[in-house]
Scaffold this motif. Structure first.
Motif, PDB file in Angstrom:
ATOM      1  N   LEU A  11       0.893  -0.778   0.182  1.00 40.48           N
ATOM      2  CA  LEU A  11      -0.144   0.043  -0.342  1.00 40.48           C
ATOM      3  C   LEU A  11       0.963   1.083   0.435  1.00 40.48           C
ATOM      4  O   LEU A  11       0.164   2.286  -0.985  1.00 40.48           O
ATOM      5  CB  LEU A  11      -1.100  -0.076   1.321  1.00 40.48           C
ATOM      6  CG  LEU A  11      -2.618   0.703   1.023  1.00 40.48           C
ATOM      7  CD1 LEU A  11      -2.819   1.027  -0.190  1.00 40.48           C
ATOM      8  CD2 LEU A  11      -2.791   0.919   2.493  1.00 40.48           C
ATOM      9  N   LEU A  12       2.919   1.376   0.633  1.00 36.09           N
ATOM     10  CA  LEU A  12       3.068   2.451   0.745  1.00 36.09           C
ATOM     11  C   LEU A  12       3.238   2.634  -0.227  1.00 36.09           C
ATOM     12  O   LEU A  12       4.125   3.722  -1.187  1.00 36.09           O
ATOM     13  CB  LEU A  12       3.753   2.319   1.612  1.00 36.09           C
ATOM     14  CG  LEU A  12       5.121   3.041   2.073  1.00 36.09           C
ATOM     15  CD1 LEU A  12       3.915   4.238   2.291  1.00 36.09           C
ATOM     16  CD2 LEU A  12       6.128   3.028   3.093  1.00 36.09           C
ATOM     17  N   GLY A  13       4.159   1.088  -0.919  1.00 38.45           N
ATOM     18  CA  GLY A  13       4.610   1.921  -2.319  1.00 38.45           C
ATOM     19  C   GLY A  13       3.316   2.490  -3.097  1.00 38.45           C
ATOM     20  O   GLY A  13       4.314   3.089  -4.452  1.00 38.45           O
ATOM     21  N   LEU A  14       2.625   1.416  -3.399  1.00 36.52           N
ATOM     22  CA  LEU A  14       1.649   2.176  -4.421  1.00 36.52           C
ATOM     23  C   LEU A  14       1.032   3.948  -4.415  1.00 36.52           C
ATOM     24  O   LEU A  14       1.506   4.505  -5.298  1.00 36.52           O
ATOM     25  CB  LEU A  14       0.290   0.995  -4.292  1.00 36.52           C
ATOM     26  CG  LEU A  14      -1.028   1.096  -5.591  1.00 36.52           C
ATOM     27  CD1 LEU A  14      -0.302   1.534  -6.340  1.00 36.52           C
ATOM     28  CD2 LEU A  14      -2.186   1.206  -4.596  1.00 36.52           C
ATOM     29  N   LEU A  16       3.950   5.898  -3.023  1.00 38.79           N
ATOM     30  CA  LEU A  16       4.516   6.486  -3.689  1.00 38.79           C
ATOM     31  C   LEU A  16       4.593   6.558  -5.350  1.00 38.79           C
ATOM     32  O   LEU A  16       4.496   7.294  -5.279  1.00 38.79           O
ATOM     33  CB  LEU A  16       5.534   5.635  -3.048  1.00 38.79           C
ATOM     34  CG  LEU A  16       7.170   6.376  -3.510  1.00 38.79           C
ATOM     35  CD1 LEU A  16       6.897   8.275  -2.533  1.00 38.79           C
ATOM     36  CD2 LEU A  16       8.781   5.614  -2.757  1.00 38.79           C
ATOM     37  N   ILE A  17       4.229   5.696  -5.412  1.00 36.86           N
ATOM     38  CA  ILE A  17       4.345   5.374  -6.970  1.00 36.86           C
ATOM     39  C   ILE A  17       3.182   6.779  -7.658  1.00 36.86           C
ATOM     40  O   ILE A  17       3.366   7.119  -8.398  1.00 36.86           O
ATOM     41  CB  ILE A  17       4.220   4.195  -7.632  1.00 36.86           C
ATOM     42  CG1 ILE A  17       5.489   3.631  -7.550  1.00 36.86           C
ATOM     43  CG2 ILE A  17       3.375   4.197  -8.995  1.00 36.86           C
ATOM     44  CD1 ILE A  17       5.124   1.667  -7.519  1.00 36.86           C
ATOM     45  N   TYR A  23       1.096  13.639  -8.340  1.00 37.32           N
ATOM     46  CA  TYR A  23       1.481  15.214  -7.943  1.00 37.32           C
ATOM     47  C   TYR A  23       2.340  16.307  -8.289  1.00 37.32           C
ATOM     48  O   TYR A  23       1.622  17.184  -8.778  1.00 37.32           O
ATOM     49  CB  TYR A  23       2.204  15.504  -6.927  1.00 37.32           C
ATOM     50  CG  TYR A  23       2.408  15.652  -6.041  1.00 37.32           C
ATOM     51  CD1 TYR A  23       1.462  16.310  -4.782  1.00 37.32           C
ATOM     52  CD2 TYR A  23       3.289  16.938  -5.758  1.00 37.32           C
ATOM     53  CE1 TYR A  23       1.294  17.662  -4.098  1.00 37.32           C
ATOM     54  CE2 TYR A  23       4.034  17.693  -4.584  1.00 37.32           C
ATOM     55  CZ  TYR A  23       2.930  18.381  -4.331  1.00 37.32           C
ATOM     56  OH  TYR A  23       2.825  19.669  -3.513  1.00 37.32           O
ATOM     57  N   PRO A  24       2.632  15.640  -9.486  1.00 39.35           N
ATOM     58  CA  PRO A  24       3.554  16.932 -10.742  1.00 39.35           C
ATOM     59  C   PRO A  24       2.513  17.500 -11.686  1.00 39.35           C
ATOM     60  O   PRO A  24       2.438  18.869 -11.815  1.00 39.35           O
ATOM     61  CB  PRO A  24       4.553  15.957 -11.158  1.00 39.35           C
ATOM     62  CG  PRO A  24       5.031  14.912 -10.208  1.00 39.35           C
ATOM     63  CD  PRO A  24       4.021  15.052  -9.428  1.00 39.35           C
ATOM     64  N   MET A  25       1.154  16.747 -12.067  1.00 40.68           N
ATOM     65  CA  MET A  25       0.371  16.947 -12.604  1.00 40.68           C
ATOM     66  C   MET A  25      -0.323  17.839 -11.903  1.00 40.68           C
ATOM     67  O   MET A  25      -1.025  18.882 -12.178  1.00 40.68           O
ATOM     68  CB  MET A  25      -0.789  15.929 -12.911  1.00 40.68           C
ATOM     69  CG  MET A  25       0.389  14.872 -13.968  1.00 40.68           C
ATOM     70  SD  MET A  25      -0.793  13.676 -14.563  1.00 40.68           S
ATOM     71  CE  MET A  25       0.518  12.880 -15.357  1.00 40.68           C
ATOM     72  N   PHE A  58      13.174   6.700  -7.771  1.00 46.74           N
ATOM     73  CA  PHE A  58      11.891   7.924  -7.173  1.00 46.74           C
ATOM     74  C   PHE A  58      11.630   9.319  -7.394  1.00 46.74           C
ATOM     75  O   PHE A  58      11.041   9.733  -7.565  1.00 46.74           O
ATOM     76  CB  PHE A  58      11.159   7.469  -6.274  1.00 46.74           C
ATOM     77  CG  PHE A  58      10.285   5.585  -6.247  1.00 46.74           C
ATOM     78  CD1 PHE A  58       9.648   5.493  -7.226  1.00 46.74           C
ATOM     79  CD2 PHE A  58      10.093   4.848  -4.821  1.00 46.74           C
ATOM     80  CE1 PHE A  58       8.451   4.652  -6.879  1.00 46.74           C
ATOM     81  CE2 PHE A  58      10.133   4.159  -4.807  1.00 46.74           C
ATOM     82  CZ  PHE A  58       9.177   3.891  -6.314  1.00 46.74           C
ATOM     83  N   PRO A  59      13.124   9.717  -7.226  1.00 46.38           N
ATOM     84  CA  PRO A  59      13.270  11.458  -6.980  1.00 46.38           C
ATOM     85  C   PRO A  59      13.483  11.571  -8.365  1.00 46.38           C
ATOM     86  O   PRO A  59      13.205  12.775  -9.356  1.00 46.38           O
ATOM     87  CB  PRO A  59      14.120  11.556  -6.209  1.00 46.38           C
ATOM     88  CG  PRO A  59      14.702  10.582  -5.410  1.00 46.38           C
ATOM     89  CD  PRO A  59      14.168   9.031  -5.408  1.00 46.38           C
ATOM     90  N   LEU A  60      14.402  10.895  -9.093  1.00 44.66           N
ATOM     91  CA  LEU A  60      14.640  11.396 -10.834  1.00 44.66           C
ATOM     92  C   LEU A  60      12.817  11.317 -11.484  1.00 44.66           C
ATOM     93  O   LEU A  60      13.543  12.269 -11.970  1.00 44.66           O
ATOM     94  CB  LEU A  60      15.657   9.928 -11.322  1.00 44.66           C
ATOM     95  CG  LEU A  60      16.513   9.631 -10.424  1.00 44.66           C
ATOM     96  CD1 LEU A  60      17.995   9.221 -11.566  1.00 44.66           C
ATOM     97  CD2 LEU A  60      17.743  11.764 -11.709  1.00 44.66           C
TER      98      LEU A  60
END
Length: 149
Positions: A11-14, A16-17, A23-25, A58-60
Motif C-alpha cells: 500500500l505504501l509503495g502504491l 508512493l508511485i 502530484y506534478p500534474m 523515485f526522485p528522478l
C-alpha cells in the motif's frame, strides 16, 4: 501479522508511485501546492550516498515529471543536486550527528543551487522560467518541513 506488514508495504509503495506520477500534474493545475524540489533532491543525495535504489529512482521520476509538467529546463534539478553533492555535501556531513540539521541544510542548499541555476539559465537564454514571489518561499518552507519529518 506477516501478511499485514506485507499489505502495508504494498500500500505504501502504491501510494508512493501514485504520488510521484500524479502530484506534478496537480502542481501544474493548482499553483499553490509546494514543489518539494529540495526534498526530492535530498532523497536523491541519500540514494547516491547508499540508502537504496528507491531513493534514486523515485526522485528522478518525480523531478523529471515535475520539470515536464511545469515546462522547466529538463534535468536541471538533477544537475543542481549533483553539483551540490560534489561541492558542498561533504562539508555539510560535518554535522552528521544532527541528522535533522544535515537534512534541513541540504534541502535549503539544493533549493538555492536550483534557483541560482534557473536564474543563470534565464539570463543566458533571455527567458523567464520562474517568478520569485511568496509562493516560492512557501515552497521552501514546505521543503524544510518535509526534511524535518
Amino acid at each position: 501479522m506477516h501478511n499485514r506488514w506485507f499489505f502495508l508495504k504494498i500500500l505504501l509503495g502504491l501510494f508512493l508511485i501514485l504520488f510521484v506520477i500524479l502530484y506534478p500534474m496537480l502542481i501544474s493545475i493548482y499553483v499553490f501546492l509546494p514543489l518539494f524540489i529540495g526534498f526530492a533532491g535530498w532523497s536523491l543525495v541519500r540514494g547516491i550516498d547508499g540508502e537504496g535504489w528507491g531513493y534514486i529512482l523515485f526522485p528522478l521520476i518525480y523531478l523529471t515529471n515535475l520539470e515536464i509538467n511545469l515546462s522547466l529546463p529538463l534535468m536541471m534539478v538533477v544537475f543542481a543536486t549533483l553539483l551540490y553533492y560534489l561541492t558542498l555535501y561533504e562539508r555539510v556531513l560535518v554535522l552528521k550527528k544532527c541528522r535533522v540539521c544535515v537534512a534541513v541544510l541540504s534541502v535549503v542548499l539544493i533549493d538555492l543551487y536550483y534557483l541560482g541555476s534557473l536564474i543563470v539559465y534565464d539570463v543566458m537564454m533571455d527567458t523567464g522560467s520562474i517568478v520569485i514571489d511568496k509562493l516560492l518561499w512557501y515552497s521552501l518552507l514546505a521543503d524544510i518541513f518535509m526534511a524535518v519529518l
